[in-house]
Design an enzyme around this catalytic site. Structure first.
Site, PDB file in Angstrom:
ATOM      1  CG  ASP A 145      81.859  67.588  -0.925  1.00 25.35           C
ATOM      2  OD1 ASP A 145      81.495  66.817  -0.017  1.00 25.35           O
ATOM      3  OD2 ASP A 145      82.433  67.198  -1.947  1.00 25.35           O
ATOM      4  CG  HIS A 152      89.483  60.904  -1.940  1.00 26.70           C
ATOM      5  ND1 HIS A 152      89.243  60.301  -3.152  1.00 26.70           N
ATOM      6  CD2 HIS A 152      89.143  62.214  -2.098  1.00 26.70           C
ATOM      7  CE1 HIS A 152      88.771  61.198  -4.011  1.00 26.70           C
ATOM      8  NE2 HIS A 152      88.705  62.371  -3.386  1.00 26.70           N
ATOM      9  CD  GLU A 218      83.983  63.375  -5.136  1.00 25.82           C
ATOM     10  OE1 GLU A 218      85.055  63.675  -5.685  1.00 25.82           O
ATOM     11  OE2 GLU A 218      83.379  64.118  -4.328  1.00 25.82           O
ATOM     12  CD  GLU A 220      81.400  63.447  -0.632  1.00 28.54           C
ATOM     13  OE1 GLU A 220      81.031  64.210   0.304  1.00 28.54           O
ATOM     14  OE2 GLU A 220      81.799  63.858  -1.730  1.00 28.54           O
ATOM     15  CG  ASP A 252      79.676  66.107  -4.564  1.00 28.07           C
ATOM     16  OD1 ASP A 252      78.640  66.608  -5.052  1.00 28.07           O
ATOM     17  OD2 ASP A 252      80.723  66.743  -4.388  1.00 28.07           O
ATOM     18  NE  ARG A 256      86.238  61.900  -9.982  1.00 27.15           N
ATOM     19  CZ  ARG A 256      86.208  62.252  -8.724  1.00 27.15           C
ATOM     20  NH1 ARG A 256      86.579  63.473  -8.360  1.00 27.15           N
ATOM     21  NH2 ARG A 256      85.790  61.422  -7.790  1.00 27.15           N
ATOM     22  CD  GLN A 259      87.007  67.682  -9.649  1.00 22.87           C
ATOM     23  OE1 GLN A 259      86.308  66.688  -9.830  1.00 22.87           O
ATOM     24  NE2 GLN A 259      87.565  67.937  -8.482  1.00 22.87           N
ATOM     25  CE  LYS A 272      83.562  66.640  -7.427  1.00 20.57           C
ATOM     26  NZ  LYS A 272      84.067  66.919  -6.085  1.00 20.57           N
ATOM     27  CB  THR A 276      74.962  66.622  -4.409  1.00 18.40           C
ATOM     28  OG1 THR A 276      76.079  67.317  -4.968  1.00 18.40           O
ATOM     29  CG2 THR A 276      75.401  65.914  -3.134  1.00 18.40           C
ATOM     30  CD  GLU A 383      90.129  57.551  -4.279  1.00 15.06           C
ATOM     31  OE1 GLU A 383      90.885  57.280  -3.323  1.00 15.06           O
ATOM     32  OE2 GLU A 383      88.943  57.893  -4.136  1.00 15.06           O
TER      33      GLU A 383
END
Length: 439
Positions: A145, A152, A218, A220, A252, A256, A259, A272, A276, A383
């Site tokens: 990844d 971002h 996420e 992606e 993904d 948070r 993490q 993570k 996925t 975000e």
């Protein structure tokens, strides 16, 4: 000078992407369909009539059974379609991918009667997409990844560091990435269990073991490696796209709070590794070619091994939606664009292999969260809500700071053509409650 055989092949390839091209399958001609004849993405499916997973191509509301067409001697190719993954087909190389796609385009184009008029073949060759089960399209040996959206990276850096130094010095010099867990890559529609892990609360000296409280998406894309490289033999940036079979949507999922506690000094791990999700249909670069566009200007100019000529971005519009459990409608969280990515897929693959790392057929490379310059173009709730400080109002009432149990998150994406779109289908998952263990 291009020889006549090569020119004929390129002309045939161009014909598969012509905006005016139409199919005798009427649903493929709907301007809102993700799967017109100009697309023809590859995947793996099964159905009640044949529960064995096998290769297919999506067109309109149908799936073309490639094994049936191959056995009927309508597709010239090695016998690789009656398998539960596309790896054997992908390993044949770019010329074979193109040949099969060109042959399919001719068989499915308006005016072709080969399948349409064959009363015995047609019901075996075409399976209703709505009644099929879609599977992970490739066996994925490795997953990497990246972190290639400047917007971002700037948002996250501003949130957790000094905004004046949001980007670390290495970010504009190379595509930042990490190796993830290929074993937990799942196909769209597979439920996702909320993870548990160590969480460091601000008012406590030691971490607690608990269910994730800040579960996130996420938004992606990902690309599938179609031709690997030998150990110690890097892939050059200008040749990298010939090593890419196609693209998928990718979510993904991210814990948070887990993490934030674990990522120093080696980066994400349990936050993570739990899931996925990718979309089931792989859209080839040949189908995306008409939507090629320029990338953002890179400053400073990359080092020589990361330079390539021409345009290497694609104009893909991306959406993320959230639908709470039992809700009648979903709330659109974000609209963003793949063309905003600072680092290209070619640069990612070149950097991944420059030290000598070998890649294999079916390897998955994630783009990293794709965000734009405004809150409604951000690819993560982290975000959008600025780490939970600015909740999002949901249609029908309620709000979200992060994902709750029962929520369904869906990513979609497409390239818009003249009267048609080349799309990816859906990349979706529902969140299940955390298991009650380890308290």
């Amino acid at each position: 000078m291009i020889d006549s055989t090569r020119k004929d092949a390129l002309d045939a390839l161009d014909a598969t992407r012509a905006p005016a091209l139409r199919s005798w399958i009427e649903s493929a001609n709907d301007s809102s369909s993700d799967f017109p004849i100009q697309n023809l993405p590859f995947g793996i499916f099964s159905d009640e009539a044949n529960p064995s997973p096998r290769a297919g191509v999506a067109i309109g509301d149908w799936i073309v059974d490639l094994d049936v067409l191959h056995r009927a001697r309508l597709i010239e190719c090695e016998p690789v379609f009656a398998r539960p993954a596309l790896n054997a087909f992908v390993a044949l190389g770019v010329e074979r991918w193109r040949s099969v796609r060109i042959q399919l385009s001719a068989l499915l184009a308006s005016g072709s009667e080969t399948i349409k008029a064959d009363a015995a073949l047609r019901p075996r060759a075409l399976v209703p997409r709505g009644s099929a089960t879609l599977h992970l399209p490739v066996d994925i040996p490795g997953y990497t990844d990246f972190y290639s959206s400047k917007e971002h990276a700037t948002n996250v850096g501003s949130m957790f560091r000094d905004p004046k130094h949001a980007l670390l010095p290495n970010w504009t010099e190379m595509p930042i990435g990490y190796n993830g867990r290929a074993s937990s890559v799942i196909v769209s529609g597979t439920p996702v269990r909320r993870p548990r892990g160590q969480i460091k609360l601000p008012d406590q000296d030691r971490p607690v073991f608990a269910a994730c409280r800040k579960l996130d998406i996420e938004l992606e894309t990902g690309f599938i490696v179609g031709a690997g490289n030998a150990l110690g033999q890097p892939i050059g940036c200008d040749q990298a796209e010939s090593h890419i079979f196609g693209m998928v949507l990718l979510n993904d999922w991210s814990a948070r709070d887990i993490q934030q506690w674990e990522y120093v000094p080696l980066g994400p791990f349990n936050a993570k590794g739990f899931a996925t999700t990718i979309s089931p249909w792989i859209v080839t670069l040949d189908a995306l070619e008409p939507f090629r566009t320029s990338s953002p200007k890179q400053d400073p100019e990359p080092l020589a091994y990361l330079r390539h000529t021409g345009d290497h971005a694609f104009d893909i519009t991306l959406h993320a939606h959230l639908r709470p459990e039992h809700a009648d409608s979903a709330t659109k969280l974000a609209t963003t664009h793949f063309k905003l990515m600072y680092w290209t897929m070619a640069q990612q693959l070149a950097h991944h292999t420059v030290a000598g790392c070998n890649t294999r057929v079916g390897d998955l490379m994630g783009s990293g969260t794709i965000s734009g310059p405004t809150p409604d173009s951000c690819g993560s709730l982290l975000e959008m809500t600025w780490n939970g400080q600015r909740p999002i109002a949901l249609e029908g009432g309620g709000e979200r700071r992060f994902i709750e149990d029962g929520d369904e998150l869906t990513l979609t994406g497409w390239c818009q053509g003249d009267g048609y779109r080349v799309g990816f289908g859906e990349c979706a998952g529902v969140i299940l409650p955390a298991l009650q263990v380890g308290e």
